[in-house]
Write a protein that holds these residues in place. Structure first.
Motif, PDB file in Angstrom:
ATOM      1  N   PHE A   1       0.800  -1.228   0.000  1.00 50.01           N
ATOM      2  CA  PHE A   1       0.000   0.000   0.000  1.00 50.01           C
ATOM      3  C   PHE A   1       0.837   1.285   0.000  1.00 50.01           C
ATOM      4  N   PRO A   2       1.977   1.351   0.709  1.00 47.96           N
ATOM      5  CA  PRO A   2       2.748   2.593   0.709  1.00 47.96           C
ATOM      6  C   PRO A   2       3.412   2.947  -0.627  1.00 47.96           C
ATOM      7  N   HIS A   3       3.271   2.110  -1.642  1.00 48.28           N
ATOM      8  CA  HIS A   3       3.841   2.442  -2.954  1.00 48.28           C
ATOM      9  C   HIS A   3       3.159   3.647  -3.593  1.00 48.28           C
ATOM     10  N   GLU A   4       1.958   3.981  -3.151  1.00 46.57           N
ATOM     11  CA  GLU A   4       1.242   5.136  -3.697  1.00 46.57           C
ATOM     12  C   GLU A   4       0.876   6.101  -2.574  1.00 46.57           C
ATOM     13  N   LYS A   5       0.558   7.332  -2.960  1.00 44.52           N
ATOM     14  CA  LYS A   5       0.094   8.325  -1.992  1.00 44.52           C
ATOM     15  C   LYS A   5      -1.422   8.204  -1.854  1.00 44.52           C
ATOM     16  N   TRP A   6      -1.897   8.449  -0.638  1.00 43.12           N
ATOM     17  CA  TRP A   6      -3.321   8.317  -0.331  1.00 43.12           C
ATOM     18  C   TRP A   6      -3.820   9.627   0.281  1.00 43.12           C
ATOM     19  N   PRO A   7      -4.157  10.613  -0.551  1.00 41.84           N
ATOM     20  CA  PRO A   7      -4.644  11.900  -0.024  1.00 41.84           C
ATOM     21  C   PRO A   7      -5.937  11.720   0.771  1.00 41.84           C
TER      22      PRO A   7
ATOM     23  N   GLN B   1       8.100 -13.687  -3.586  1.00 42.36           N
ATOM     24  CA  GLN B   1       7.492 -13.404  -4.888  1.00 42.36           C
ATOM     25  C   GLN B   1       6.513 -12.233  -4.826  1.00 42.36           C
ATOM     26  N   TYR B   2       6.593 -11.418  -3.794  1.00 46.26           N
ATOM     27  CA  TYR B   2       5.715 -10.245  -3.681  1.00 46.26           C
ATOM     28  C   TYR B   2       5.866  -9.353  -4.905  1.00 46.26           C
ATOM     29  N   ILE B   3       4.736  -8.881  -5.422  1.00 46.86           N
ATOM     30  CA  ILE B   3       4.761  -7.850  -6.458  1.00 46.86           C
ATOM     31  C   ILE B   3       3.680  -6.817  -6.176  1.00 46.86           C
ATOM     32  N   CYS B   4       3.982  -5.586  -6.541  1.00 41.93           N
ATOM     33  CA  CYS B   4       3.036  -4.482  -6.540  1.00 41.93           C
ATOM     34  C   CYS B   4       3.013  -3.936  -7.963  1.00 41.93           C
ATOM     35  N   VAL B   5       1.888  -4.080  -8.637  1.00 43.91           N
ATOM     36  CA  VAL B   5       1.735  -3.620 -10.014  1.00 43.91           C
ATOM     37  C   VAL B   5       0.706  -2.496 -10.011  1.00 43.91           C
ATOM     38  N   VAL B   6       1.055  -1.366 -10.618  1.00 46.09           N
ATOM     39  CA  VAL B   6       0.171  -0.202 -10.563  1.00 46.09           C
ATOM     40  C   VAL B   6      -0.051   0.355 -11.966  1.00 46.09           C
TER      41      VAL B   6
END
Length: 200
Positions: free
Chosen positions: A35-41, A192-197
């Motif tokens: 979750f911290p890979h993106e900003k959450w205004p 094998q964790y991935i974060c795809v956005v």
């Protein structure tokens, strides 16, 4: 009493409820990393697609102050568990319904962000679902996919009744581009964790 299925693709009955409880806990490290890979205004309108037992919804409430978080899952047991897990905010900041990720019951450009945690493995038509995510996402919004499995050649997960497919991050990026997302990228984490956005 029929215990029914302990199947992450379609949990049912007591066995399904127990599995959803375990998954709420066991997926916490993935959510904490991803979750911290993106900003959450503040004040976001967020959808958790394939919401499972509801822990991701509960955590997303803390990432964006004064946010509204909706959840959707095609398994009735998951919907019931997610509602129970988020009972305190249900009908206030949390709204959960049963439905199909390939035919979302939301208007165009409804959400600022969409998450999919440990769920795309089970989506029968991934491209169709991603096009739906793109449709209901506002311009400038993002769609985040978090997975614990990303290498189909090196996976020892047990077989389950529901068909599933493990995707490499490069495959998911390609699908996002085909679905209309302007940009898509990924990051690899532990194991094998991935974060795809994908960004609209």
């Amino acid at each position: 009493m029929d215990k029914k299925r302990e199947d992450p693709g379609f949990p049912e009955g007591e066995a399904g409820r127990q599995m959803l409880d375990r998954m709420n806990k066991s997926h916490a490290p993935l959510r904490d990393w991803g979750f911290p890979h993106e900003k959450w205004p503040d004040g976001m309108h967020i959808l958790d697609a394939g919401c499972g037992g509801g822990a991701a919804i509960h955590e997303l409430l803390t990432y964006s102050k004064d946010s509204i978080v909706e959840g959707i899952d095609y398994a009735e047991e998951s919907v019931n568990q997610a509602k129970k897990y988020n009972q305190e905010e249900l009908g206030k900041r949390v709204f959960i319904r049963q439905g199909d990720v390939g035919d979302l019951p939301y208007e165009d450009e409804t959400f600022d962000a969409i998450t999919a945690v440990e769920t795309v493995y089970f989506w029968p038509d991934l491209l169709k679902a991603m096009k739906e995510m793109h449709r209901v996402l506002k311009k400038g919004g993002f769609f985040m996919i978090l997975c614990e499995g990303s290498d189909p050649d090196h996976n020892d997960w047990p077989e389950i009744p529901t068909p599933m497919r493990i995707y490499r991050p490069e495959e998911l990026v390609t699908y996002l581009s085909q679905a209309g997302f302007q940009s898509a990228s990924y990051d690899k984490g532990p194991g094998q964790y991935i974060c795809v956005v994908g960004h609209k």
